[in-house]
Design a protein around this motif. Structure first.
Motif, mmCIF file in Angstrom:
data_model
loop_
_atom_site.group_PDB
_atom_site.id
_atom_site.type_symbol
_atom_site.label_atom_id
_atom_site.label_comp_id
_atom_site.label_asym_id
_atom_site.label_seq_id
_atom_site.Cartn_x
_atom_site.Cartn_y
_atom_site.Cartn_z
ATOM 1 N N UNK A 29 0.829 -1.196 0.000
ATOM 2 C CA UNK A 29 0.000 0.000 0.000
ATOM 3 C C UNK A 29 0.861 1.243 0.000
ATOM 4 N N UNK A 30 0.539 2.178 -0.879
ATOM 5 C CA UNK A 30 1.274 3.446 -0.945
ATOM 6 C C UNK A 30 0.367 4.577 -0.492
ATOM 7 N N UNK A 31 0.829 5.360 0.473
ATOM 8 C CA UNK A 31 0.024 6.468 0.979
ATOM 9 C C UNK A 31 0.287 7.733 0.164
ATOM 10 N N UNK A 32 -0.556 8.725 0.392
ATOM 11 C CA UNK A 32 -0.515 9.941 -0.415
ATOM 12 C C UNK A 32 0.647 10.854 -0.057
ATOM 13 N N UNK A 33 0.946 10.977 1.248
ATOM 14 C CA UNK A 33 1.947 11.933 1.679
ATOM 15 C C UNK A 33 2.519 11.518 3.032
ATOM 16 N N UNK A 34 3.437 12.335 3.543
ATOM 17 C CA UNK A 34 4.111 12.004 4.797
ATOM 18 C C UNK A 34 3.151 12.000 5.979
ATOM 19 N N UNK A 35 2.201 12.933 5.997
ATOM 20 C CA UNK A 35 1.251 12.984 7.094
ATOM 21 C C UNK A 35 0.417 11.702 7.149
ATOM 22 N N UNK A 36 0.000 11.217 5.986
ATOM 23 C CA UNK A 36 -0.772 9.975 5.929
ATOM 24 C C UNK A 36 0.067 8.784 6.380
ATOM 25 N N UNK A 37 1.361 8.823 6.092
ATOM 26 C CA UNK A 37 2.257 7.745 6.517
ATOM 27 C C UNK A 37 2.328 7.674 8.041
ATOM 28 N N UNK A 38 2.331 8.829 8.697
ATOM 29 C CA UNK A 38 2.371 8.854 10.147
ATOM 30 C C UNK A 38 1.081 8.314 10.761
ATOM 31 N N UNK A 39 -0.040 8.466 10.055
ATOM 32 C CA UNK A 39 -1.331 8.045 10.589
ATOM 33 C C UNK A 39 -1.704 6.605 10.249
ATOM 34 N N UNK A 49 -3.214 5.622 -1.340
ATOM 35 C CA UNK A 49 -3.382 6.110 -2.708
ATOM 36 C C UNK A 49 -3.557 4.949 -3.668
ATOM 37 N N UNK A 50 -2.827 3.883 -3.419
ATOM 38 C CA UNK A 50 -2.939 2.682 -4.257
ATOM 39 C C UNK A 50 -2.595 1.462 -3.419
ATOM 40 N N UNK A 51 -3.054 0.303 -3.873
ATOM 41 C CA UNK A 51 -2.736 -0.955 -3.214
ATOM 42 C C UNK A 51 -2.659 -2.036 -4.280
ATOM 43 N N UNK A 52 -1.610 -2.841 -4.224
ATOM 44 C CA UNK A 52 -1.409 -3.875 -5.240
ATOM 45 C C UNK A 52 -0.676 -5.058 -4.638
#
Length: 222
Positions: free
Chosen positions: A70-80, A129-132
């Motif tokens: 899974x890829x997150x949108x940004x750094x803030x989303x990565x922290x959450x 943002x995406x998941x594969x």
């Protein structure tokens, strides 16, 4: 949604005594006694072009078939995103950091993984943002780097200037905001996504109002 929260993780102040302003000085400091005595006569070590051969394990390959990336949108989303299993009530889902903005999402079975990817889209989409499906040939060599930029003249001190410089080594994900109440104007700090193979430690020249300025870009490991 929580996946797009605004909480930022502050960077700590660097140990300035370990800062090296010149790559040539850094190289001089790493010479051995034998190299100093021998001068240029010492044979230089060359990188072996032959790849190191390794084999994977069948047990690990089978395990990874139950995983998605899974890829997150940004750094803030990565922290959450670490709160994803708890918030979405998915206690059997295990998440591991892969580098950059990507997470490995592990499931109990391949069937659970496939069902989640399609039927669970409304659950994971606010977080990722995406998941594969995990691919054994994918190289996860992107990292988040905190770089300090020294020497930007004060009359050019702005977010855009630091972002332009930092983009030479990667994609800016945490800009230097250049707050007007910040007492520090010695260096700026920028977070980037980079696959640069070595630690970033380089001096470059920028031009401001047709005048040259030497600046130093140093990756912070703290």
């Amino acid at each position: 949604p929580i996946g797009h929260g605004q909480n930022k993780q502050p960077y700590g102040y660097p140990h300035l005594h370990s800062f090296q302003t010149n790559n040539q000085d850094a190289q001089k400091c790493t010479k051995s006694y034998a190299e100093v005595v021998a001068g240029d006569k010492m044979p230089k070590e060359t990188t072996n072009p032959t790849p190191i051969r390794m084999s994977s394990f069948e047990e690990t390959r089978e395990f990874m078939k139950r995983a998605q990336v899974g890829e997150v949108e940004n750094f803030q989303a990565l922290m959450n995103v670490r709160a994803f299993p708890e918030v979405e009530e998915c206690p059997t889902v295990v998440m591991r950091y892969l580098g950059g903005l990507k997470m490995l999402v592990e499931f109990e079975s391949e069937a659970a993984k496939s069902k989640f990817l399609v039927d669970g889209r409304q659950i994971w989409k606010p977080w990722f943002k995406s998941m594969y499906n995990w691919n054994p040939k994918e190289n996860f060599n992107v990292r988040i780097a905190s770089i300090m930029i020294f020497g930007v003249p004060q009359h050019a001190w702005c977010e855009e200037a630091f972002s332009v410089i930092a983009s030479k080594w990667g994609t800016v994900i945490i800009p230097e905001e250049c707050a007007t109440d910040n007492p520090n104007m010695a260096f700026g700090r920028v977070g980037i996504l980079t696959s640069h193979p070595n630690l970033i430690n380089q001096s470059i020249t920028i031009s401001v109002d047709e005048s040259p300025f030497s600046i130093t870009v140093l990756e912070d490991l703290l």
